[in-house]
Design a protein around this motif. Structure first.
Motif, short mmCIF file in Angstrom:
data_model
loop_
_atom_site.label_atom_id
_atom_site.label_comp_id
_atom_site.label_asym_id
_atom_site.label_seq_id
_atom_site.Cartn_x
_atom_site.Cartn_y
_atom_site.Cartn_z
N ASN A 24 1.04 -1.21 -0.05
CA ASN A 24 -0.08 -0.18 0.00
C ASN A 24 0.73 1.34 -0.04
O ASN A 24 0.21 2.51 0.17
CB ASN A 24 -0.83 -0.01 0.99
N GLY A 25 2.01 1.02 -0.38
CA GLY A 25 3.25 2.06 -0.44
C GLY A 25 3.09 3.07 -1.52
O GLY A 25 3.86 3.22 -2.18
N PHE A 63 1.50 0.64 8.63
CA PHE A 63 0.34 0.98 9.32
C PHE A 63 0.56 2.26 10.10
O PHE A 63 0.98 2.46 11.06
CB PHE A 63 -0.27 0.21 10.10
N HIS A 64 0.09 3.50 9.57
CA HIS A 64 0.57 4.62 9.80
C HIS A 64 -0.63 6.04 9.66
O HIS A 64 -1.41 5.46 9.10
CB HIS A 64 2.07 5.24 9.55
N ALA A 68 -3.22 3.87 3.12
CA ALA A 68 -3.82 4.11 1.97
C ALA A 68 -5.20 3.51 1.87
O ALA A 68 -6.07 3.71 0.66
CB ALA A 68 -2.92 3.81 0.65
N PHE A 69 -5.38 2.41 2.66
CA PHE A 69 -6.70 1.45 2.46
C PHE A 69 -7.79 2.01 3.26
O PHE A 69 -7.85 1.97 4.35
CB PHE A 69 -6.38 0.21 2.58
N ILE A 124 -9.77 -0.85 17.48
CA ILE A 124 -8.44 -0.63 17.93
C ILE A 124 -7.71 -0.43 16.44
O ILE A 124 -7.89 -1.52 15.62
CB ILE A 124 -7.71 -1.74 18.35
N GLU A 125 -7.37 0.62 16.24
CA GLU A 125 -6.90 0.76 14.70
C GLU A 125 -5.54 1.79 14.74
O GLU A 125 -5.72 3.20 14.92
CB GLU A 125 -7.89 1.57 13.92
N PRO A 126 -4.45 1.03 14.42
CA PRO A 126 -3.14 1.89 14.46
C PRO A 126 -3.08 2.98 13.44
O PRO A 126 -2.36 4.02 13.48
CB PRO A 126 -2.27 0.76 14.28
N SER A 127 -3.60 2.90 12.35
CA SER A 127 -3.57 3.99 11.01
C SER A 127 -4.22 4.99 11.50
O SER A 127 -5.60 4.95 11.33
CB SER A 127 -3.94 3.14 9.82
#
Ligand code: SAH
Ligand code: TMP
Ligand code: ZN
Length: 406
Positions: A24-25, A63-64, A68-69, A124-127
């Motif tokens: 996804n980069g 995941f940041h 992008a998704f 719970i969502e790290p992005s």
């Protein structure tokens, strides 16, 4: 030789995809020089039967705040998750004031259904960019990576959960044993875990090798899931096969002995043996099938290009990063990839650097051929793209086999 992420046995890769970028980069030309690549090897563990990547990029690389998704780009998936939530509400939330936890809740596509019904929930969502969208929808979401430590914090703050849900995220997490330990801590004695991921059986049957990319650390089967949860005091009690993402499996898991085990589990385990999912030689055949698929797709595109036709890609999916890089398909063959996600538009595809353009461009001037990179959303796309086909446009697909679709 690496070690199995689940049982620590020695594992031996059965296949290499070569150097792969972050799926996804999507990137700008200034970033081409620093693009990150890793060696993508896939291995089968002879002991616990888990199929896994031998090298995983750091989760923070994937995941940041610019992930992008966005799950809600698919209207069919929104319906799917509404039905999933209805099922959980109806069959598993009988306690007073139930509490639902979902990890990898993304933009709130599933939890919004609990939020609207006034059910206590936590995402719970790290992005953080997608987590922000969830919060804006009224879905209570924290931006963290789930593991055993976080599970303890959640129990301290909210108490134990009645249902632990996850879709297309469990297979992303390399410290899987810590996730299972966390679930054991978080789940009430009679609570249930329900999670779904692309199913190894479908990948083998359809040669859908594009399910393998950096985020997909594991390809699960009942056999490997039963082992992984079994060693930490939990049990696979039921399954619900799904047609989403090209063939997924929903696993229902509980504390050992809390519920009877469904006959469906037993008969699917038997089917897995018949398919040879517990046997290394199956994966050698799979590798050969992948090589064949790669060679035929490249030849087909080259042949069409020689006829002077225009080819574009339809949907800049994460899966397409594997296909394009493994097959060596770049902008000599595919002019651009059309995608509806604003964050991807104007950027370039990982590794192969094919331009990603807005969907409008596809509609404004239909190409001769479109490679169906989102083959898992075929039904939704075919319904939407009648005009493309009426104008003489043709689809190229590669799962379950390479072909021009009639
Ligand atoms: N459940 C959604 C999103 C799947 S994408 C759907 O099915 O459409 C996977 C998501 O999991 C990403 O949003 C990613 O940020 C998140 N994720 C990755 N590792 C995680 C972890 N350790 N804990 C919780 N979420 C995680
Ligand atoms: P996925 O296969 O990983 O779910 O990714 C879906 C991607 O496909 C996402 O970038 C949005 C894109 N897409 C389109 O561009 N058009 C469509 O009609 C659909 C369904 C998806
Ligand atoms: Zn193992």
């Amino acid at each position: 030789m690496g070690k199995c992420l689940i049982c620590n046995s020695v594992i031996d890769p059965f296949m290499s995809f070569g150097k792969m970028p972050i799926a996804n980069g999507f990137l700008t030309p200034e970033q081409f020089g620093d693009e990150y690549f890793f060696d993508m090897y896939v291995a089968f563990c002879p002991e616990c039967k888990m199929v896994q990547l031998t090298e995983q990029p750091d989760p923070e690389k994937m995941f940041h705040e610019n992930y992008a998704f966005f799950s809600s780009t698919s209207s069919r998936m929104a319906i799917h998750f509404k039905e999933f939530a209805e099922h959980v509400k109806k069959d598993f939330l009988n306690a007073a004031d139930p509490f639902v936890v979902e990890i990898g809740c993304n933009d709130g596509i599933m939890l919004q259904n609990f939020a609207k019904a006034g059910i206590r929930h936590l995402g719970i969502e790290p992005s953080s960019n997608v987590a922000k969208v969830a919060n804006e929808k009224g879905v209570r979401t924290i931006s963290r990576f789930f593991d055993a430590n976080l599970a303890r914090d959640i129990v301290n703050e909210h108490g134990q959960a009645d249902a632990f849900l996850a879709a297309n995220v469990m297979c992303h997490i390399s410290n899987f044993n810590s996730v299972i330990e966390g679930i054991g801590i978080l789940l009430k004695p009679k609570g249930v875990v329900m999670f779904e991921d692309p199913y190894l059986g479908d990948v083998i049957e359809k040669t859908s090798y594009d399910q393998i990319y950096d985020e997909h650390v594991f390809l699960f089967s009942l056999t490997s899931i039963q082992y992984a949860f079994g060693r930490l005091g939990m049990e696979l009690i039921d399954i619900e096969p799904q047609s989403t993402h090209g063939g997924s499996m929903r696993y229902v898991i509980a504390h050992k002995g809390a519920y009877p085990v469904s006959d469906k589990v037993k008969s699917q385990l038997k089917k897995e043996k018949e398919l040879g999912l517990d046997n290394r030689s199956t994966y050698d055949v799979f590798r050969k099938n992948c090589e064949q698929s790669r060679d035929s797709l490249k030849l087909l595109l080259q042949e069409i290009k020689r006829q002077g036709k225009q080819i574009v890609g339809y949907a800049a999916t994460s899966k397409s990063t594997t296909v394009l890089n493994y097959c060596g398909i770049n902008s000599d063959l595919i002019d651009y990839i059309s995608d509806t996600t604003p964050i991807k538009q104007g950027k370039f595809s990982p590794g192969m650097h094919i331009p990603v353009r807005a969907y409008d461009e596809f509609v404004k001037k239909y190409p001769d051929y479109a490679v169906l990179l989102a083959w898992n959303h075929a039904e939704e796309i075919m319904a939407k793209e009648k005009k493309f086909m009426e104008s003489g446009g043709k689809w190229i697909s590669f799962v379950p086999k390479v072909q021009v679709m009639k």
